[in-house]
Design a protein around this motif. Structure first.
Motif, PDB file in Angstrom:
ATOM      1  N   GLN A  57      16.516  -8.413 -30.281  1.00 27.04           N
ATOM      2  CA  GLN A  57      17.318  -9.488 -29.728  1.00 27.04           C
ATOM      3  C   GLN A  57      17.307  -9.409 -28.251  1.00 27.04           C
ATOM      4  O   GLN A  57      17.723  -8.630 -27.529  1.00 27.04           O
ATOM      5  CB  GLN A  57      18.832  -9.540 -29.983  1.00 27.04           C
ATOM      6  N   PHE A  58      16.458 -10.475 -27.415  1.00 26.94           N
ATOM      7  CA  PHE A  58      15.689 -11.319 -27.818  1.00 26.94           C
ATOM      8  C   PHE A  58      14.359 -11.038 -27.005  1.00 26.94           C
ATOM      9  O   PHE A  58      14.218 -11.801 -25.911  1.00 26.94           O
ATOM     10  CB  PHE A  58      16.191 -12.720 -27.541  1.00 26.94           C
ATOM     11  N   VAL A  97      17.461  -7.477 -36.056  1.00 31.36           N
ATOM     12  CA  VAL A  97      17.678  -8.619 -37.265  1.00 31.36           C
ATOM     13  C   VAL A  97      16.503  -9.124 -37.715  1.00 31.36           C
ATOM     14  O   VAL A  97      15.380  -8.456 -37.111  1.00 31.36           O
ATOM     15  CB  VAL A  97      18.704  -9.855 -36.893  1.00 31.36           C
ATOM     16  N   LEU A 105      15.668 -17.620 -37.409  1.00 34.16           N
ATOM     17  CA  LEU A 105      16.741 -17.617 -36.509  1.00 34.16           C
ATOM     18  C   LEU A 105      17.235 -15.936 -36.325  1.00 34.16           C
ATOM     19  O   LEU A 105      17.551 -15.434 -37.528  1.00 34.16           O
ATOM     20  CB  LEU A 105      17.856 -18.328 -37.414  1.00 34.16           C
ATOM     21  N   CYS A 106      17.516 -15.929 -35.014  1.00 33.39           N
ATOM     22  CA  CYS A 106      17.781 -14.340 -34.907  1.00 33.39           C
ATOM     23  C   CYS A 106      19.066 -14.144 -34.035  1.00 33.39           C
ATOM     24  O   CYS A 106      19.358 -13.186 -33.720  1.00 33.39           O
ATOM     25  CB  CYS A 106      16.537 -13.579 -34.339  1.00 33.39           C
ATOM     26  N   GLY A 107      19.614 -15.411 -33.589  1.00 25.66           N
ATOM     27  CA  GLY A 107      20.781 -15.136 -32.630  1.00 25.66           C
ATOM     28  C   GLY A 107      20.657 -16.120 -31.766  1.00 25.66           C
ATOM     29  O   GLY A 107      19.951 -17.137 -31.621  1.00 25.66           O
ATOM     30  N   LEU A 108      21.550 -15.990 -30.717  1.00 20.92           N
ATOM     31  CA  LEU A 108      21.761 -17.115 -29.640  1.00 20.92           C
ATOM     32  C   LEU A 108      20.543 -17.387 -28.767  1.00 20.92           C
ATOM     33  O   LEU A 108      20.247 -18.262 -28.150  1.00 20.92           O
ATOM     34  CB  LEU A 108      22.992 -16.725 -28.810  1.00 20.92           C
ATOM     35  N   GLY A 109      19.792 -16.108 -28.673  1.00 20.73           N
ATOM     36  CA  GLY A 109      18.526 -16.303 -27.750  1.00 20.73           C
ATOM     37  C   GLY A 109      17.333 -16.820 -28.381  1.00 20.73           C
ATOM     38  O   GLY A 109      16.147 -16.620 -27.851  1.00 20.73           O
ATOM     39  N   HIS A 110      17.268 -17.086 -29.725  1.00 21.69           N
ATOM     40  CA  HIS A 110      16.214 -17.450 -30.628  1.00 21.69           C
ATOM     41  C   HIS A 110      15.248 -18.263 -30.068  1.00 21.69           C
ATOM     42  O   HIS A 110      14.255 -18.092 -30.030  1.00 21.69           O
ATOM     43  CB  HIS A 110      16.965 -17.898 -31.840  1.00 21.69           C
TER      44      HIS A 110
END
Lengths: 594, 258, 271, 221
Positions: C136-137, C200, C240-245
Motif C-alpha cells: 500500500q500503495f 493486501v 481494490l487495495c485501499g484508499l490509495g488504490h
C-alpha cells in the motif's frame, strides 16, 4: 395427509394493527413488507451511487454541501478516498442483498407463491414472519455501520481479505466490517427461512390439478432461485464465520504469514486469501442467479400476458432455468482467472461459464417468439419486461467476452465488468421488480397505478440505464479500472473526463425519474382507480380471488381447481383471448367426482 | 396469542441492545477534569536542555521520488532522508525533549490553537513535534497529490485519512498520553513523522539551528526529563528544581553505543 | 382493457436507431479501443476480442431488430382480439439451442489455444526475470542483478530503507536492485514477472501489454510476456487495495537490453 | 373439450404430484427438516473443504495420534481412545433415537420416552466429553491463534469445526428435551401423530453423521 394440506384454513382471530401490519403472518403482507423495505434500501443505495458518480465526474472539487450531507465522510466538502470506497462497498452490498435479493425473491416469492399455486398461505407462516424480521434486523445492523467512527465496510462487496480483515489496511475494516459480516450472517438466516417456505410450499401446497408443469413461470423461477439460495448462502455463512474469527479473534484462515501493514509486522500464520475468493464466489455466482431468475420468471409471465400469447416453449423455459441454476454452481472460478488460481482450473471454468450463454440464448429467442405475431398491450409492466429483454441481451452478450479467459486478462476489474453486471444483474433484475410491481399492484392494493406516469417512468429509466452503463463498455475496453476514486492519475483514463461527467448527469436524471415511480406507487395506493378482480385478463390463479385485494386466506370459498397450464392466451378453442387456469370449461363434473 | 410475538420481540430487543452498545463507544471520550494547576510566575523554575551528538552521523539516504512524479517535480535538487541531523555546533536536531515524570495528577489548560502537521514536497513538516492531550492536530496537504496520514498509536485510536486534494485539512485529537505516535503516508513510503502527546505543555523539539529546548514556567519540584530520538531511542535524567531556579541539562547521543 | 401503445413501439424503434448511430459516431470519433499494443501475446487477445465483438455484435443487432420490430409491428387493440396461437416449435428450439452452442464452443476452443500459449508454456531459461512486490500503495520492483538470482527476503527485516525485507547476509541478495515503481524490461525479449505482496491483494495491470495478474500475499504468482514496442507505459493496480488504490502508479519502460543493462548498473551503484 | 384432455386431467388429479396432496405423503414439517439438513450440510461442507485445503497446503500438519492422547483417570497415553469412545456414544445415541422413533410409531409412549431419554443422555455425555477434550487441548497450550504442535490452523480449525458441531449437538439436545416433554404430556398422542419425534430424529441422525465425517477427516486421516 389431506389434513396437512389444510394448513391454509386460517383461524380468523381478531386482527390488531400489530398482527395485521407488523408481525403479520399473512404472506401477502410479508411480501409487501419486503417490498417497502427494499424500496427504502433502493433509495439509500441510489443515493450512494449518486455520491460516487459526483466524485467521479468532479474529482477534487470542493463542494461544501457535500459536508452538510455526509458530515465527517466529506470534511471540507471533499469526499475522502476511504469513504468513497465505503460508499461503493455499501452501494454494492445494499443493492445485491437488500434490494435485488430481498426485493425480488422476498417480495414476489411471498406474495405470489401461495396465490399462484392455490394455497391459503405459506407452509409455515410463523417462519415466514420471522424471515422478514430477521431481514429487518440485518438491515438495521447494516445501517448501524454507517454510524461507527471508522465508517462502514470499505473493502468492496466481495470483502476480499486481507484488506477486509485488517483494520490498519483501510479504516472501514474496523467495526464497520464486523457489523457488515454480522448483518450478512443474519441475512443468510433470513434467506434460509424464506427458502424453506418457498420450496416446501411449492412442493406440498399446490391446489388440485396444479402439477409442477402447470405452475406459472414466476413460481418456477422463484422455486429454483430458492433452491440456489438454500445451497449457496450456507457456504457464505461458513466463510463469514471464518472471516469474523480472523478479524476479531486473530485466527489466520484467510491471512497468510508475514504481512506488513501500516508499518507493523502482523503475527498471522499460514492462511490463504484465495480460499476466501473460492468460498465467496461459490456463493457469489449462484447469488447472481438468485437475483436474476425471479426477474426472468416475472418477465416471461408478463410478456405472455400482455402479448396475449402463450409463453413460447414453456418446457424449454423451465429447462433453461434449471440449466442456468445447475451451471451456476460450477462457474465461480471465472471471477478468478487472474487471481493466481491454477490456469488449468481456469480452462474448466471457461467451458462451464460460457455454456450458460446457451440456456440464456434460449430464453431470449423464446421471448422473441412469444412476441412474434402477438397482440401487444403496452402497459408499464410490459414495457419493463421488454426493457428487461433488451438489457438481458446486452448484458448477456458482454458476458461472452468476460467468460473467455484470455479476453478477461485485459477486461477483468475494468469498467467493462461494471457495465456487464449492471446490465445483466442490476438493471435487468430491477426491471423485473418494476414489471412485477406494475403488474401485481392491483392485486396488492386493490387499485390501479397510473398508466401515463408508469410509461414516463419506464422511458426515462430505460434510456437512462443505457446512457449510464453503455459508455462504460468503452471505458473498460480502454482499460479503465473499476473501484477507482478518481481517474486523474493516468493520462489515458483522463480522456474519459467528459464521459464521466455525462454518465453522472445521466445517473442523476435517471435517479430523479424514480421519484415519478414513488409518487405513482404511494399515490395510487390511496388515490388510484379501484381495480377489478382481473384487470389484465390474465390466466393465473391469483386473479380468481374474490376481491381485487384478497384477505388472509386468499379465497373466501374453496380454492379453485386447476385444469390447464399457465399462460393460455388466444387458445383456438377459447371464446375470449384468455382461458384461466381454473376455468373448467370442458371438464364439467370432474370436480364433483373427486 | 401473546407468544406469537415473543421471537420478534427478542429480535427487537437484540437490535435495541446493539444500538445502545454503539452509543457507549462515543461516551468513552469524556474525561474527568483533574485539578487545574496555578503556576506562580514568581517561583516558576526553568530547565534548559541541550542535546549533543558524538560520533559520526550516518550518511543521509537519498530518496528517489521517481516513484511519484508529481513529487519529483516539486524538487530540483536531490532529497535526502534526514533521520540524523547534526548541527554545526555538535548538537542533534529533531530530538523530542519533555517532562516525563513529576507532573502527575495535575491538569493544564489545552491550547486553543492546534498543532500543524504539514505535507510539503512529499515530506512531513515538522518531522518530530509534540502536542497536548485534547489539543487539535491539524493535518494539511500542501501538495497537489494524494497523501494519507496514517497514524499508528497504541494507546490512542488509530486513524488513516486520505487527502486527495491540495490545501485539504483534517483535524483529529488524541485522548491519551502517548510518546511517540508514528505517522506514515502509505502512498509515499519514505514519508514519516512522530508526535509526542502529553497531558502538559512542557515539551519541545531541538531544531536545526540549535539543539536546546527551554522548558520554562515549571512549578518547583522533582522531575524526570526525557529526550527521545527516532534512531537512538530515549534517555532520561532526574532533576530537582527549586523556586525560580534555572538548571542546565545535557543529553548526549552517541552514534555507536560504545 | 384498453391501452395506447403506437407511441411506445415507435419509441423503441427510434431509441434503437438513435442509439446505434450514437455508438457508431462515438466509435469513429473517439476510437475507444484497447490501448496501443506492446506485447506479443496481446495480439491474440485483441483478435479474440474483435472476433467476439463481431459475433456478439451481429447477435445484438439481430435480436434487437427483432425485438424492436415486433414491438412496433404487433400492437394489439385491447379489445380481446386473439393473437396467433403458437405455443411451441421443437425444431426451432433445437436450432436455437444448437447454433449458439456450436459458436460458443468454437470461441472457447480458440480462446483456450491462446490461454495455453500464455499460461501453459514455460518461459525460456534466459527470460528477463523481475519481481514486483506490491504494497500500500506502491510497487517495489526488484531485479536480480548479475547473478540472476533473487536473495532471500524476510518480512521481519522490513524497514523504511529496506522495503521488501531483503536479507543482506545472503550472498545472492548482494547485487539485488530494488527500486520503487519503475519497471524496466528489455525489448523483444521474454520477460517473467514474479508477483508478491507485502500486505493486501494487489493486481499488476499493464494495459498496453494485455497483462494482468493478482499479487497475493503469501504466494508468488507469475506472468510471462514479450514486450515488442519501445517506450514508456503505465502500470496500474487492478484489485481494490485501499484508499490509495486509484493512484498506485508505476511506470513501465521498454528499452533495448543494452540500455537496460546500463541503467541497471547505475542503479546498482546508487543502491 | 376433447376426451384426451379430460382423461389427462383425471390422471393428474389422482397422481402424486397432481396437487391437492403432499407428494410422497411427506408433510411440510418433514420436508423443511430435510431441506434444512441439506442446507446445513453445505455449511459443514464448506468448513470441511476449507479444512482440507489448510491441511493440504500446510507444510507440516500435526499428527493427531500424538495430540489427542488424553483419557481421564488413565495415567498413560491412549491415542484416539477418548474420541473413539465419544464417537461410539454418539452413534449409540443415534441407535436409541431410531428406537424412540419406532416406539413412537407404535404409539408406545413409555418406550418412546425411555429411548428419548437415553438419546438425551448419550448426547449430553458426548457434549461433556467434548468439553473435556477442549479443556485438555487448551490446557496443552492450544488456542485459536496457536498450538504447540505446529501450524495455528490446526487448532483454529479444530475449535471452529468441533465448536460448530457442538453447537448443533447442543441445539439438538434442547430440541430433544422439548420433544420428550411433549411426549410425556401426551401432546403427540392427542394430535394422533408422532411425527415430531421423527423430525427431531432426522436432525439428530444428521448431527451424528456430520460427526462421523469430522471424526474421519479430522482425527483419523
Amino acid at each position: 395427509m389431506a389434513s396437512e394440506h389444510a394448513v391454509g384454513t386460517v383461524e380468523h382471530h381478531k386482527e390488531t394493527f400489530i398482527s395485521k401490519y407488523v408481525f403479520s403472518y399473512d404472506h401477502k403482507m410479508i411480501g409487501k413488507q419486503y417490498m417497502i423495505t427494499a424500496l427504502v434500501w433502493a433509495l439509500i443505495g441510489m443515493a450512494l451511487s449518486w455520491i460516487m458518480r459526483i466524485q467521479l465526474a468532479y474529482p477534487a472539487e470542493q463542494m461544501p454541501w457535500l459536508e452538510t450531507v455526509l458530515g465527517r465522510y466529506a470534511e471540507g466538502g471533499i469526499l475522502a478516498p476511504e469513504y468513497y470506497l465505503a460508499m461503493m462497498t455499501m452501494h454494492g452490498t445494499i443493492m445485491v442483498f437488500f434490494v435485488l435479493t430481498a426485493g425480488l425473491i422476498g417480495t414476489f416469492g411471498n406474495f405470489l407463491i401461495p396465490l399462484q399455486i392455490g394455497a391459503r398461505d405459506m407452509a409455515f407462516p410463523f417462519i415466514n414472519m420471522l424471515s422478514y424480521w430477521t431481514f429487518f434486523l440485518a438491515s438495521v445492523i447494516m445501517l448501524l455501520s454507517f454510524f461507527v467512527e471508522s465508517g462502514p465496510a470499505a473493502a468492496g462487496w466481495t470483502v476480499y481479505p486481507p484488506l477486509s480483515a485488517i483494520a490498519a489496511a483501510i479504516p472501514g475494516s474496523g467495526a464497520g466490517q464486523t457489523l457488515w459480516l454480522l448483518s450478512i450472517g443474519v441475512f443468510i438466516v433470513s434467506s434460509l427461512f424464506g427458502s424453506l417456505n418457498y420450496i416446501v410450499t411449492v412442493l406440498n401446497m399446490r391446489t388440485k390439478g396444479m402439477t409442477m408443469g402447470r405452475m406459472p413461470l414466476t413460481v418456477w423461477a422463484i422455486f429454483i432461485a430458492a433452491i440456489l439460495g438454500l445451497l449457496a448462502f450456507p457456504v457464505l455463512l461458513s466463510g463469514a464465520i471464518m472471516l469474523l474469527l480472523d478479524k476479531n479473534l486473530a485466527t489466520s484462515f484467510f491471512i497468510p504469514a508475514g504481512l506488513y501493514i501500516g508499518g507493523e509486522l502482523l503475527s498471522y500464520e499460514g492462511g490463504s486469501p484465495i480460499l476466501w475468493q473460492h468460498i465467496f464466489w461459490f456463493f457469489g455466482h449462484p447469488e447472481v442467479y438468485i437475483v436474476a431468475l425471479p426477474a426472468l420468471g416475472i418477465c416471461s409471465e408478463v410478456i405472455a400476458t400482455y402479448a396475449r400469447k402463450p409463453l413460447f416453449g414453456y418446457k424449454a423455459m423451465v429447462a433453461s432455468l434449471l440449466a442456468i441454476a445447475f451451471l451456476s454452481f460450477i462457474v465461480w472460478g471465472h471471477h478468478m482467472f487472474v487471481s493466481g488460481m491454477n490456469p488449468f482450473l481456469g480452462s474448466v471454468f471457461v467451458l462451464t461459464t460460457i455454456l450458460i450463454a446457451v440456456p440464456s440464448a434460449v430464453k431470449v429467442f423464446n421471448w422473441l417468439a412469444t412476441l412474434w405475431r402477438g397482440k401487444l398491450h403496452f402497459t408499464p409492466a410490459m414495457l419493463f419486461a421488454i426493457g428487461l429483454v433488451s438489457l438481458f441481451i446486452t448484458g448477456g452478450l458482454t458476458g461472452i467476452f468476460l467468460g473467455n479467459a484470455p479476453i478477461d486478462i485485459q477486461l477483468h476489474d475494468t469498467y467493462f465488468v461494471v457495465a456487464h453486471f449492471h446490465f445483466v444483474m442490476g438493471a435487468a433484475a430491477l426491471f423485473g421488480i418494476f414489471a412485477g410491481i406494475y403488474h401485481w399492484f392491483p392485486k396488492m392494493y386493490g387499485r390501479m397505478m397510473n398508466n401515463t406516469m408508469g410509461k414516463l417512468h419506464f422511458w426515462l429509466t430505460f434510456i437512462g440505464i443505457y446512457l449510464i452503463f453503455f459508455p462504460m463498455h468503452f471505458m473498460g475496453t480502454t482499460g479503465v479500472p473499476r473501484r477507482y476514486y478518481a481517474f486523474t492519475e493516468f493520462e489515458y483514463t483522463m480522456q474519459y473526463g467528459g464521459m464521466n461527467e455525462f454518465i453522472t448527469i445521466a445517473a442523476l436524471i435517471t435517479g430523479a425519474a424514480q421519484i415519478i415511480f414513488l409518487i405513482n406507487f404511494f399515490g395510487s395506493m390511496y388515490l388510484g382507480k379501484k381495480a377489478e378482480r382481473n384487470p389484465w385478463n390474465a390466466t393465473s390463479l391469483e386473479w380468481t380471488t374474490d376481491d381485487p385485494m384478497p384477505g388472509h386466506g386468499n379465497w373466501k370459498g374453496e380454492i379453485p381447481m386447476v385444469y390447464r397450464g399457465p399462460h393460455q392466451f388466444s387458445t383456438p378453442e377459447g371464446k375470449e383471448d384468455y382461458v384461466m387456469q381454473s376455468d373448467n370449461t370442458g371438464f364439467e363434473g370432474l370436480e364433483r367426482e373427486n | 396469542m401473546k407468544t406469537r410475538y415473543l421471537v420478534p420481540m427478542i429480535l427487537l430487543a437484540a437490535f435495541l441492545f446493539a444500538a445502545c452498545g454503539n452509543g457507549e463507544e462515543d461516551r468513552r471520550a469524556d474525561r474527568r477534569p483533574a485539578e487545574a494547576v496555578e503556576i506562580d510566575p514568581a517561583t516558576a523554575a526553568t530547565a534548559v536542555t541541550t542535546v549533543h551528538f558524538e560520533g559520526t552521523a550516518p550518511d543521509p539516504q537519498r530518496i528517489s521520488m521517481a516513484a511519484d512524479r508529481s513529487c519529483q517535480e516539486l524538487h530540483t535538487e536531490p532529497v535526502y532522508d534526514r533521520v540524523v541531523i547534526v548541527n554545526e555546533d555538535g548538537t542533534l536536531a529533531n530530538v523530542f525533549v519533555y517532562v516525563k515524570e513529576g507532573l502527575e495528577g495535575k491538569s493544564f489548560p489545552v491550547p486553543g490553537e492546534g498543532a500543524v502537521l504539514d505535507q510539503v514536497g512529499c515530506m512531513y513538516t515538522p518531522r518530530v513535534f509534540g502536542l497536548q492531550v485534547g489539543q487539535e492536530l491539524i493535518m494539511r496537504n500542501s501538495d497537489a497529490t494524494l497523501h494519507n496520514v496514517h497514524a499508528s498509536p497504541t494507546a490512542n485510536r488509530e486513524f488513516n485519512i486520505g487527502q486527495p486534494v491540495q490545501g485539504m485539512e483534517n483535524t483529529r485529537t488524541f485522548n491519551q498520553e502517548e510518546v511517540m505516535i508514528p505517522f506514515k503516508c502509505d502512498v509515499h513510503p519514505w514519508m514519516s513523522a512522530y508526535a509526542g502527546v502529553l497531558p502538559h505543555p512542557y515539551f519541545g523539539v531541538t531544531g536545526e539551528d540549535n539543539g536546546t529546548v527551554v522548558l520554562d514556567n515549571l512549578p518547583p519540584g522533582e522531575y524526570v526529563i526525557a529526550a527521545w530520538h527516532e534512531e537512538y531511542g530515549e534517555q532520561t535524567q532526574r532533576i530537582t528544581l527549586g523556586e525560580s531556579e534555572r538548571q542546565e541539562l545535557t543529553f548526549t547521543f552517541r552514534s555507536d553505543p560504545a | 382493457m384498453k391501452t395506447s401503445g403506437r407511441l411506445d413501439g415507435l419509441l423503441f424503434v427510434l431509441f434503437f436507431i438513435i442509439g446505434l448511430i450514437a455508438c457508431i459516431w462515438y466509435l469513429i470519433r473517439h476510437d475507444p479501443g484497447f490501448l496501443p499494443l506492446a506485447s506479443e501475446h496481446g495480439g491474440f487477445i485483441d483478435n479474440l476480442f474483435v472476433v467476439t465483438l463481431i459475433i456478439t455484435g451481429i447477435v445484438f443487432i439481430l435480436t434487437h431488430v427483432l425485438l424492436v420490430f415486433f414491438t412496433f409491428r404487433y400492437k394489439g387493440n385491447g379489445n380481446g382480439e386473439k393473437a396467433f396461437w403458437y405455443p411451441d416449435n421443437k425444431k426451432l428450439e433445437i436450432i436455437w439451442t444448437i447454433v449458439p452452442a456450436v459458436i460458443i464452443v468454437a470461441l472457447i476452443v480458440w480462446g483456450q489455444v491462446g490461454w495455453a500459449k500464455i499460461f501453459h508454456t514455460n518461459p525460456p531459461d534466459d527470460a528477463f526475470v523481475v519481481e514486483i512486490v506490491g504494497e500500500q500503495f506502491a510497487w517495489n520492483i526488484r531485479y536480480p542483478g548479475e547473478d540472476g538470482e533473487f536473495g532471500r527476503t524476510n518480512p521481519e527485516l522490513i524497514t523504511r530503507t529496506n522495503p521488501i525485507g531483503l536479507d543482506r547476509t545472503d550472498p545472492a541478495a548482494e547485487d539485488d536492485i530494488v527500486v520503487l515503481n519503475e519497471l524496466r524490461v528489455p525489448l523483444d525479449h521474454p520477460v517473467l514477472l514474479k508477483l508478491r505482496s507485502k500486505d493486501v491483494i494487489h493486481s499488476v495491470f499493464l494495459p498496453n501489454f494485455r497483462v494482468k495478474m493478482d499479487a497475493v500475499p503469501g504466494m508468488t504468482t507469475t506472468f510471462s510476456f514479450k514486450p515488442t514496442v519501445e517506450g514508456e507505459f503505465d502500470l496500474l493496480c487492478a484489485e481494490l487495495c485501499g484508499l490509495g488504490h486509484y493512484r498506485m502508479r508505476g511506470y513501465v519502460v521498454v528499452q533495448p537490453m543494452e540500455e537496460l543493462e546500463v541503467w541497471l548498473s547505475e542503479q546498482r551503484e546508487m543502491n | 373439450m376433447n376426451h384426451d384432455a379430460v382423461l389427462e386431467q383425471k390422471k393428474i388429479m389422482e397422481s402424486e404430484w397432481g396437487g391437492g396432496k403432499a407428494p410422497f405423503g411427506v408433510s411440510w414439517r418433514k420436508y423443511m427438516m430435510w431441506i434444512f439438513i441439506v442446507s446445513d450440510a453445505f455449511t459443514f461442507g464448506a468448513f470441511l473443504a476449507a479444512y482440507g485445503l489448510f491441511r493440504v497446503t500446510s507444510e507440516a500438519w500435526p499428527n493427531t495420534y500424538e495430540v489427542f492422547t488424553a483419557f481421564p483417570l488413565i495415567p498413560f497415553e491412549a491415542p484416539m481412545l477418548f474420541v473413539a469412545m465419544m464417537t461410539f456414544i454418539l452413534i449409540c445415541s443415534s441407535f436409541t433415537m431410531a428406537l424412540a422413533v419406532s416406539a413412537s410409531y407404535k404409539n408406545d409412549r413409555a418406550n418412546a420416552l425411555k429411548f428419548l431419554g437415553l438419546t438425551i443422555l448419550g448426547g449430553s455425555i458426548f457434549l461433556l466429553c467434548q468439553v473435556y477434550e477442549w479443556y485438555h487441548f487448551i490446557h496443552d497450550g492450544a488456542s485459536l491463534t496457536g498450538n504447540p504442535w505446529g501450524t495455528p490452523l490446526f487448532s483454529a480449525s479444530f475449535f471452529m469445526i468441533t465448536g460448530f458441531h457442538g453447537l448443533h449437538v447442543l441445539s439438538g439436545l434442547i430440541l430433544l428435551t422439548i420433544t420428550a416433554l411433549k411426549v410425556k404430556r401426551g401432546f403427540y398422542e392427542r394430535r394422533g401423530s408422532y411425527e415430531g419425534v421423527e423430525i427431531v430424529g432426522l436432525y439428530w441422525h444428521f448431527v451424528d453423521l456430520v460427526w462421523v465425517f469430522v471424526f474421519t477427516f479430522f482425527y483419523l486421516l
